[in-house]
Design a protein around this motif. Structure first.
Motif, PDB file in Angstrom:
ATOM      1  N   LEU A  44       1.153  -1.399  -0.020  1.00 65.85           N
ATOM      2  CA  LEU A  44       0.074  -0.073   0.147  1.00 65.85           C
ATOM      3  C   LEU A  44       0.701   1.176   0.168  1.00 65.85           C
ATOM      4  O   LEU A  44       0.130   1.934  -0.573  1.00 65.85           O
ATOM      5  CB  LEU A  44      -1.008  -0.082   1.327  1.00 65.85           C
ATOM      6  N   GLN A  45       1.868   1.040   0.659  1.00 64.79           N
ATOM      7  CA  GLN A  45       2.703   2.257   0.689  1.00 64.79           C
ATOM      8  C   GLN A  45       2.929   2.419  -0.907  1.00 64.79           C
ATOM      9  O   GLN A  45       3.468   4.045  -1.050  1.00 64.79           O
ATOM     10  CB  GLN A  45       3.897   1.814   1.568  1.00 64.79           C
ATOM     11  N   ALA A  46       3.369   1.920  -1.216  1.00 70.58           N
ATOM     12  CA  ALA A  46       3.750   1.914  -2.852  1.00 70.58           C
ATOM     13  C   ALA A  46       3.112   3.110  -3.529  1.00 70.58           C
ATOM     14  O   ALA A  46       3.101   3.749  -4.349  1.00 70.58           O
ATOM     15  CB  ALA A  46       4.018   0.087  -3.637  1.00 70.58           C
ATOM     16  N   GLU A  47       1.379   2.854  -3.255  1.00 71.40           N
ATOM     17  CA  GLU A  47       0.475   3.260  -3.945  1.00 71.40           C
ATOM     18  C   GLU A  47       0.860   5.539  -3.571  1.00 71.40           C
ATOM     19  O   GLU A  47       0.511   5.717  -4.384  1.00 71.40           O
ATOM     20  CB  GLU A  47      -0.438   3.271  -3.112  1.00 71.40           C
ATOM     21  N   GLY A  48       2.072   5.883  -2.795  1.00 72.07           N
ATOM     22  CA  GLY A  48       2.215   7.414  -2.523  1.00 72.07           C
ATOM     23  C   GLY A  48       0.859   8.026  -1.835  1.00 72.07           C
ATOM     24  O   GLY A  48       1.397   9.210  -1.626  1.00 72.07           O
ATOM     25  N   ARG A  49       0.016   7.443  -1.378  1.00 72.74           N
ATOM     26  CA  ARG A  49      -1.243   8.111  -0.792  1.00 72.74           C
ATOM     27  C   ARG A  49      -1.160   8.618   1.195  1.00 72.74           C
ATOM     28  O   ARG A  49      -0.260   8.180   1.072  1.00 72.74           O
ATOM     29  CB  ARG A  49      -2.807   7.730  -0.709  1.00 72.74           C
ATOM     30  N   GLN A  50      -0.948  10.085   0.569  1.00 71.66           N
ATOM     31  CA  GLN A  50      -1.346  11.134   1.962  1.00 71.66           C
ATOM     32  C   GLN A  50      -2.408  11.308   1.677  1.00 71.66           C
ATOM     33  O   GLN A  50      -3.347  12.101   1.066  1.00 71.66           O
ATOM     34  CB  GLN A  50      -0.053  12.076   1.446  1.00 71.66           C
ATOM     35  N   ALA A  51      -2.168  11.577   3.459  1.00 70.71           N
ATOM     36  CA  ALA A  51      -3.671  12.688   4.121  1.00 70.71           C
ATOM     37  C   ALA A  51      -3.049  13.491   4.775  1.00 70.71           C
ATOM     38  O   ALA A  51      -1.674  13.205   5.703  1.00 70.71           O
ATOM     39  CB  ALA A  51      -4.896  11.801   4.834  1.00 70.71           C
ATOM     40  N   LEU A  52      -3.634  14.670   5.457  1.00 66.72           N
ATOM     41  CA  LEU A  52      -3.374  15.394   6.343  1.00 66.72           C
ATOM     42  C   LEU A  52      -3.387  14.697   8.032  1.00 66.72           C
ATOM     43  O   LEU A  52      -4.933  13.885   8.177  1.00 66.72           O
ATOM     44  CB  LEU A  52      -4.234  16.474   6.739  1.00 66.72           C
ATOM     45  N   ARG A  53      -2.378  14.416   8.810  1.00 63.78           N
ATOM     46  CA  ARG A  53      -2.719  13.847   9.605  1.00 63.78           C
ATOM     47  C   ARG A  53      -2.650  14.942  11.275  1.00 63.78           C
ATOM     48  O   ARG A  53      -1.744  15.832  10.687  1.00 63.78           O
ATOM     49  CB  ARG A  53      -1.628  12.636   9.700  1.00 63.78           C
ATOM     50  N   ILE A  54      -3.670  15.130  11.642  1.00 60.79           N
ATOM     51  CA  ILE A  54      -3.678  16.296  12.832  1.00 60.79           C
ATOM     52  C   ILE A  54      -3.783  15.381  14.025  1.00 60.79           C
ATOM     53  O   ILE A  54      -4.344  13.794  14.478  1.00 60.79           O
ATOM     54  CB  ILE A  54      -5.383  16.248  12.869  1.00 60.79           C
ATOM     55  N   GLY A  55      -2.719  15.421  14.856  1.00 62.08           N
ATOM     56  CA  GLY A  55      -2.898  14.741  16.594  1.00 62.08           C
ATOM     57  C   GLY A  55      -3.354  15.703  17.460  1.00 62.08           C
ATOM     58  O   GLY A  55      -3.708  16.781  17.037  1.00 62.08           O
ATOM     59  N   LEU A  56      -4.651  15.283  18.343  1.00 61.76           N
ATOM     60  CA  LEU A  56      -5.614  15.593  19.139  1.00 61.76           C
ATOM     61  C   LEU A  56      -5.228  15.507  20.726  1.00 61.76           C
ATOM     62  O   LEU A  56      -5.336  14.207  20.693  1.00 61.76           O
ATOM     63  CB  LEU A  56      -6.718  16.460  18.818  1.00 61.76           C
ATOM     64  N   SER A  57      -5.146  16.006  21.345  1.00 57.78           N
ATOM     65  CA  SER A  57      -5.021  15.581  23.245  1.00 57.78           C
ATOM     66  C   SER A  57      -5.433  16.799  23.608  1.00 57.78           C
ATOM     67  O   SER A  57      -5.717  17.978  22.509  1.00 57.78           O
ATOM     68  CB  SER A  57      -3.698  15.897  23.133  1.00 57.78           C
ATOM     69  N   GLY A  58      -5.757  16.768  24.909  1.00 59.94           N
ATOM     70  CA  GLY A  58      -6.809  17.725  25.155  1.00 59.94           C
ATOM     71  C   GLY A  58      -6.820  16.820  27.154  1.00 59.94           C
ATOM     72  O   GLY A  58      -7.138  15.724  27.077  1.00 59.94           O
ATOM     73  N   THR A  59      -7.370  17.959  28.018  1.00 58.56           N
ATOM     74  CA  THR A  59      -7.513  17.729  29.353  1.00 58.56           C
ATOM     75  C   THR A  59      -8.381  16.597  29.449  1.00 58.56           C
ATOM     76  O   THR A  59      -9.865  16.954  28.499  1.00 58.56           O
ATOM     77  CB  THR A  59      -7.450  18.589  30.109  1.00 58.56           C
ATOM     78  N   PRO A  60      -9.063  15.734  30.312  1.00 58.34           N
ATOM     79  CA  PRO A  60     -10.609  15.095  30.065  1.00 58.34           C
ATOM     80  C   PRO A  60     -11.808  15.657  30.810  1.00 58.34           C
ATOM     81  O   PRO A  60     -11.300  16.578  31.601  1.00 58.34           O
ATOM     82  CB  PRO A  60      -9.734  14.304  31.199  1.00 58.34           C
ATOM     83  N   GLY A  61     -12.449  15.701  29.701  1.00 56.69           N
ATOM     84  CA  GLY A  61     -13.903  16.447  30.214  1.00 56.69           C
ATOM     85  C   GLY A  61     -13.080  17.908  29.715  1.00 56.69           C
ATOM     86  O   GLY A  61     -14.411  18.994  29.287  1.00 56.69           O
ATOM     87  N   VAL A  62     -12.485  18.035  28.758  1.00 54.62           N
ATOM     88  CA  VAL A  62     -12.559  19.218  27.351  1.00 54.62           C
ATOM     89  C   VAL A  62     -13.656  19.894  26.799  1.00 54.62           C
ATOM     90  O   VAL A  62     -14.144  20.675  25.721  1.00 54.62           O
ATOM     91  CB  VAL A  62     -11.013  19.147  26.678  1.00 54.62           C
ATOM     92  N   GLY A  63     -13.610  17.752  25.690  1.00 54.57           N
ATOM     93  CA  GLY A  63     -14.773  18.051  25.127  1.00 54.57           C
ATOM     94  C   GLY A  63     -14.217  18.051  23.269  1.00 54.57           C
ATOM     95  O   GLY A  63     -14.894  18.288  22.306  1.00 54.57           O
ATOM     96  N   LYS A  64     -12.756  16.945  23.550  1.00 52.37           N
ATOM     97  CA  LYS A  64     -12.511  15.772  22.754  1.00 52.37           C
ATOM     98  C   LYS A  64     -13.165  15.488  21.779  1.00 52.37           C
ATOM     99  O   LYS A  64     -13.543  16.285  20.293  1.00 52.37           O
ATOM    100  CB  LYS A  64     -11.573  15.165  22.958  1.00 52.37           C
TER     101      LYS A  64
END
Length: 327
Positions: A44-64
């Motif tokens: 699958l890597q040979a296909e060369g597809r990419q997405a925008l990878r967004i990491g998201l973190s936050g304190t518990p209860g913040v509304g993630k």
């Protein structure tokens, strides 16, 4: 010639059932599954597809979860395909996890342009499941435009998500003073955007003050090579009212676009690949150590001596490592 994995073509067409099966495959610890997963990922890597990878973190209860549902729904309404990899906390005692993200994002879970996959964090540092990186690669191959990686909690160990994501978003609640001091410097240093959620109703004024506080704190940090002028920055959002989300998306796109144009995107992805190569080598060495009966017995004996106080941990570890040297 090796036959192509039957999941390969189905994933490339965006088949969500095939994607779910492939993620289950990469999360498996069975040797035959790991071998099959590695071959599938290479193809699958040979296909060369990419997405925008967004990491998201936050304190518990913040509304993630509320934020992810509102943000993801906005993106799918614009015609984008969104994958959410939500890393659930695992029990230290049983290893089990609740995996309840689909129930907390009910509307997004029913969206045909979205895919939600909760994964147990197991014991991996920082709440990023060890195979999350491979799950992200599968989502990219399946043609998703945006992959959201939700991590557990906020702490120094959350910097590991920087080795998976293109952008890192820190979601915080309206606060000030002591709460601002409580946010670790390490996580502030990797954040590309700090979003203060719940900027609505009675909390709107507090949220705006909190944004100003964080903006001031960010100006005190040393400028990073991968940031254009103005980044990192703090923004107010309301997941409940879906306000501020469009601006947040515009800022994410602007930063990602700048990094692509300047070559920082490719350099970061290359560095991440090298990092995970090292991690795989270290994990493989540990696995071989535990598979060897004589080494396991030696480890157990030395551990018993350390536990009883007869040996120092560092000296026992040096002896163990010396015993592993080739003759």
């Amino acid at each position: 010639m090796t036959a192509r994995d039957p999941l390969h073509d189905a994933i490339l067409t965006g088949d969500r059932r095939a994607l779910a099966r492939a993620i289950t495959l990469v999360e498996s610890t069975r040797p035959d599954h790991r071998e099959r997963a590695a071959a599938l990922l290479d193809a699958l890597q040979a296909e060369g597809r990419q997405a925008l990878r967004i990491g998201l973190s936050g304190t518990p209860g913040v509304g993630k979860s509320t934020f992810i549902e509102a943000f993801g729904t906005m993106l799918t309404a614009e015609g984008r395909r969104v994958a959410v990899l939500a890393v659930d906390p695992s029990s230290a005692r049983t290893g089990g996890s609740i995996l309840g993200d689909k129930t907390r994002m009910d509307r997004l879970a029913r969206d045909p342009r979205a895919f939600i996959r909760p994964s147990p964090a197991a014991s991996h540092l920082g709440g990023v499941a060890r195979r999350s990186r491979e799950a992200v690669a599968l989502c990219e191959a399946a043609g998703f435009d945006v992959v959201l990686i939700e991590t557990v909690g906020v702490g120094q160990s959350e910097t590991l998500v920087a080795q998976i994501a293109d952008l890192f978003v820190l979601l915080l609640a309206p606060a000030g003073g002591d709460e601002l001091q409580g946010v670790k410097r390490g996580i502030m240093e990797i954040a590309d955007l700090i979003m203060v959620n719940k900027a609505d109703g009675d909390l709107k004024a507090t949220a705006n003050r909190t944004v100003a506080d964080y903006a001031g704190a960010l100006r005190l940090l040393r400028k990073r090579p991968g940031d254009p002028d103005g980044f990192p920055k703090a923004l107010p959002v309301s997941a409940l009212e879906a306000s501020g989300l469009e601006r947040a998306w515009e800022e994410m796109q602007a930063l990602a676009g700048w990094r692509r144009e300047t070559g920082h995107w490719d350099r970061t992805r290359a560095d991440q690949a090298a990092h995970w190569f090292g991690e795989e080598v270290r994990a493989g060495l540990l696995a071989r150590l535990t598979e060897d009966a004589a080494a396991r017995a030696r480890m157990a004996a030395l551990a018993a001596e350390v536990a009883s106080g007869a040996r120092d941990a560092r000296g026992a570890a040096a002896e163990m490592l010396e015993s592993l040297r080739p003759a």
